[in-house]
Design a protein around this motif. Sequence first.
Motif, PDB file in Angstrom:
ATOM      1  N   ARG A 115      -6.197 -78.878   8.978  1.00 21.26           N
ATOM      2  CA  ARG A 115      -5.305 -77.717   8.944  1.00 21.26           C
ATOM      3  C   ARG A 115      -5.157 -77.176   7.524  1.00 21.26           C
ATOM      4  O   ARG A 115      -5.008 -75.962   7.303  1.00 21.26           O
ATOM      5  N   ALA A 116      -5.214 -78.050   6.545  1.00 21.53           N
ATOM      6  CA  ALA A 116      -4.996 -77.615   5.176  1.00 21.53           C
ATOM      7  C   ALA A 116      -6.172 -76.835   4.615  1.00 21.53           C
ATOM      8  O   ALA A 116      -6.005 -75.955   3.748  1.00 21.53           O
ATOM      9  N   ALA A 124       1.403 -70.652   1.656  1.00 17.94           N
ATOM     10  CA  ALA A 124       1.825 -71.703   2.577  1.00 17.94           C
ATOM     11  C   ALA A 124       3.006 -72.491   2.058  1.00 17.94           C
ATOM     12  O   ALA A 124       3.882 -72.883   2.838  1.00 17.94           O
ATOM     13  N   PHE A 125       3.068 -72.764   0.758  1.00 15.56           N
ATOM     14  CA  PHE A 125       4.053 -73.708   0.254  1.00 15.56           C
ATOM     15  C   PHE A 125       5.150 -73.087  -0.608  1.00 15.56           C
ATOM     16  O   PHE A 125       6.212 -73.669  -0.753  1.00 15.56           O
ATOM     17  N   PRO A 152       9.336 -75.673  -6.734  1.00 19.40           N
ATOM     18  CA  PRO A 152       9.936 -75.902  -5.416  1.00 19.40           C
ATOM     19  C   PRO A 152       8.968 -75.471  -4.324  1.00 19.40           C
ATOM     20  O   PRO A 152       8.248 -74.470  -4.486  1.00 19.40           O
ATOM     21  N   PHE A 153       8.967 -76.231  -3.250  1.00 21.94           N
ATOM     22  CA  PHE A 153       8.041 -75.901  -2.166  1.00 21.94           C
ATOM     23  C   PHE A 153       8.736 -76.183  -0.840  1.00 21.94           C
ATOM     24  O   PHE A 153       9.768 -76.831  -0.776  1.00 21.94           O
ATOM     25  N   GLY A 160       3.430 -71.812  12.228  1.00 24.32           N
ATOM     26  CA  GLY A 160       3.123 -70.794  11.246  1.00 24.32           C
ATOM     27  C   GLY A 160       4.300 -69.980  10.802  1.00 24.32           C
ATOM     28  O   GLY A 160       4.169 -69.121   9.938  1.00 24.32           O
ATOM     29  N   GLY A 161       5.498 -70.229  11.328  1.00 18.16           N
ATOM     30  CA  GLY A 161       6.669 -69.457  10.957  1.00 18.16           C
ATOM     31  C   GLY A 161       7.253 -69.939   9.645  1.00 18.16           C
ATOM     32  O   GLY A 161       6.888 -70.981   9.106  1.00 18.16           O
ATOM     33  N   ASP A 162       8.187 -69.108   9.127  1.00 25.60           N
ATOM     34  CA  ASP A 162       8.865 -69.500   7.893  1.00 25.60           C
ATOM     35  C   ASP A 162       9.881 -70.591   8.183  1.00 25.60           C
ATOM     36  O   ASP A 162      10.313 -70.785   9.322  1.00 25.60           O
ATOM     37  N   GLY A 163      10.319 -71.195   7.118  1.00 28.61           N
ATOM     38  CA  GLY A 163      11.306 -72.273   7.235  1.00 28.61           C
ATOM     39  C   GLY A 163      10.617 -73.594   7.436  1.00 28.61           C
ATOM     40  O   GLY A 163       9.546 -73.677   8.025  1.00 28.61           O
ATOM     41  N   GLY A 164      11.139 -74.607   6.960  1.00 31.27           N
ATOM     42  CA  GLY A 164      10.593 -75.945   7.046  1.00 31.27           C
ATOM     43  C   GLY A 164      11.244 -76.817   6.009  1.00 31.27           C
ATOM     44  O   GLY A 164      12.132 -76.390   5.258  1.00 31.27           O
TER      45      GLY A 164
END
Length: 901
Positions: A115-116, A124-125, A152-153, A160-164
């Motif tokens: 995936r990376a 992505a980060f 910060p990451f 695939g959405g934002d937030g994590g």
Amino acid sequence: MSEIPAKATGSEDPSDDARRAAARGGAHPADAGVRPGDAGARPGDAVPRTRRPTGDAVAWSGHGAVHPRDPVWQSSPPGSLYDYVKVASFSIGSDGLVDQWSLRAEQVFGIPAERAAGMDPIAAFVDPDLRERGQLKMAEILDGREWTGVVPFRIPRGDGGDGGEEGLAEVYVMPTRTADGDKAAVCIVVDVRTLRSIETDLAASQAIFGQSPFGFLLIDTELRVRRANQRFASVFGGHPDDHRGKGVHDYLPRAEADRVVATLRRVLETGDSITDMHVTGHIPDSDERRHWSINLYRVRSGSGRPIGIAWLGTDITARRAAAREAAAARRNLALLNEAGARIGNSLDLETTARELLDVVVPGFCDLATVDLYQGLLSGDETPPGLTDGSAELRRVAFASAVSDVPFVGGGPPVALGAVHHYPFISPCADALRSARPQNVPGVEGGIVQSTLAVPMVAHDTVVGLVQFARTKGSEPFGDRDRDLAVELAARAAVSIDNARLYRREHERALMLQRSLLPPGDPEASGLDIACRYLPGNAATEVGGDWFDVIELPGHRTALVVGDVMGRGLRAAVAMGELRTAVRTLALLDLEPAEVLAALDEIARGLGTPGGIQQTTRTARQARDADLSEVYLATCVYAVYDSVTRRITFANAGHLPPVLVEPGEAALMLDVPPGMPLGVGGEPFEEVDVELPEGALLALYTDGLVESRDHPLDEGLQAFVGALTDPSQPLEDVCDHVLNTLDTHHGEDDIALLLARVQGLPTESVGDWTLPREPRSVGRAREYARGQLLSWDLEPLVDTTELLVSELVTNALRYGEGDIRLRLLLDRTLVCEVWDSGLVQPRRRRARDTDEGGRGLQLVGLLSAAWGSRRTHRGKTVWFELPLPDGENGLTDPAEALLSLF
């Protein structure tokens, strides 16, 4: 240790050459593209075509094999910093997208390589607000500039959405080139949170280790000190680094060190921690015995491999001493509680002394003795030598925890029960004189190590001496032991003194009571008498029971049984006063009812300081009576006439007499009980009963028939049932009654009086009636002479004629009515002259010039006793002469007449 990035899409096992090269610490053959030292190589250049090991590959290091799934080919020892720090790497191609993704990157970011690969790391980060800046930095990096910083990451979500999950990473980016010469970059990423956690842990560990108030050691797997803190060094001396490499045997005695080493090995092998292990030893330059509490636990590296043992020690010497003090205090308190429960339960001196030794041996000492003053035991209040310690003592108790070992305490052995005294200069005599405990040194060659000689002091009076001894090998007596010994001796002394005082009071009361009872076997005319008196047992006080047999004129007998309510010396004294009053009233020859009425007045006056008169006056005043000063008593008074075999009873609240006639069952006589003595206000009634020859009469107190276990009615029935055969000897009847009934309850005294009727025979009585004329005097002398000659009492003829002539003459001159002359022969000769006059004769002393008035003086000189009494029809004047027995000579009448002038 940074790892070599693996191609995101490749997954092959390393070849054998690669394994060997890794084992030698060299590079993989595939790393030949860029080697250290090659021309054109720059720091950070990475090999673009490196294969990552699969899950089944084995990595080799210079220190041995690791787990097959470990993603690291280790070349440093396990437990290094890289076991704790999360370091990941990945590469970026010329297009700014992820080209290679390592296994550690998968662990840190949680994104697989598949995936990376091809991701834009900025998109992505990096947070959207920082992406523009991140793109600028990426362009600069791809332009050949190195960069490092904290970024910060956030970890992208799987959809695939934002937030994590957000994080903070320290990034080191090194520009590089691909095989085609395109610009690329290698990124080394470290989790900042992990670094800060390690920094915090290191600071905390350093603070705990360096600032700990406890001794802290790190011991390696060879059981050598790897590190020591300042606290440990301050106890055992030197600098903390001076203890590096030392072993347990350098600090503890051999036996203790061997035990600790065995424990350390067990902790290292099993991983089981040890808590509060007590270790004993000495510190440098000190002989003081120290105690430590040790806690041990195994220390492991980040990979889980044991690397040593942590030792945390606390000095508990003071705590152990305090614990010993507390244990000794608890032991002493328990000993005092046991002494309070066991000592003084008996009122016997010897028993109390043995109770003391039962408490202290072997809990407090190994041997002990008790000596009491012999004078105090015998009742002497102030025996000679009591104050200077030289008085005689008697050994009343001895106890030993060592079998067959005599007690030796500063002198020759003393046998139990022996009377002895201590030398004036001995420690024991000094203890008796000063009333202070003294240490007695042990005898050389003996088994006794030390002895405490403690005086037994009660109410500021030394009553004896107790010695506590400990044998060699036992702990010597200390100050606390001395205080405990004094307290134990004082408690025992108080109990012994109380027992002594009780024994003295009991013996005096019993002596008083026995002195007030008839001595020996009472004798009475016309009666066979047997009696028993049983005092209360040693645990109760003496009561007020009494009985009496009083001889009256005319061969009559008064039988008395009474019981003063209460116990002790007070009751015994009251009984003595009442008994004396009864005897006095009986000698006045009053009727039974009159005797009890006068006795009731006396009883009411016993509790009043002013006596009977004061009682009479205060009875008119309205005030509360003090019940503690009220004397109450029950009494039955009977007068038996041996000539007529008639008996007259009067009862003051006492139990009824029991009569057993020959051939008949025993029965209780119906005698009105009346009120007890001391109550007053009610007259007493009299009952006359004629007794058949051989009948048995029983008088008794309530202690014989009543107890807590047997009610009165049941006891009376048992008593009546025990009197079955009146013909048996009276002594046997008494024994049978006492053995049949419950007479050992010890609740009250017991008095029993038995009398068998043996009337005066007819031939022993001479009875005549004389007319009131002068010739009756001569006729009376003739009757008396003839009767005495028939009784073979010729030596008494002249005296009897003279005295009869005097009494008959007085009856003619001062009396009234007919004159009755009666002679009675039993143990003595009694002569009675009866008339109807009420005037009692009065003896007076005649002057030398008087011609008369000497008749009664003559009667008093020649007779053994004389007197007068009232009768229902007048009065009776009597005299008594002893029978001639060859020992007591009779008074010559002529000499008696001459002595009057």
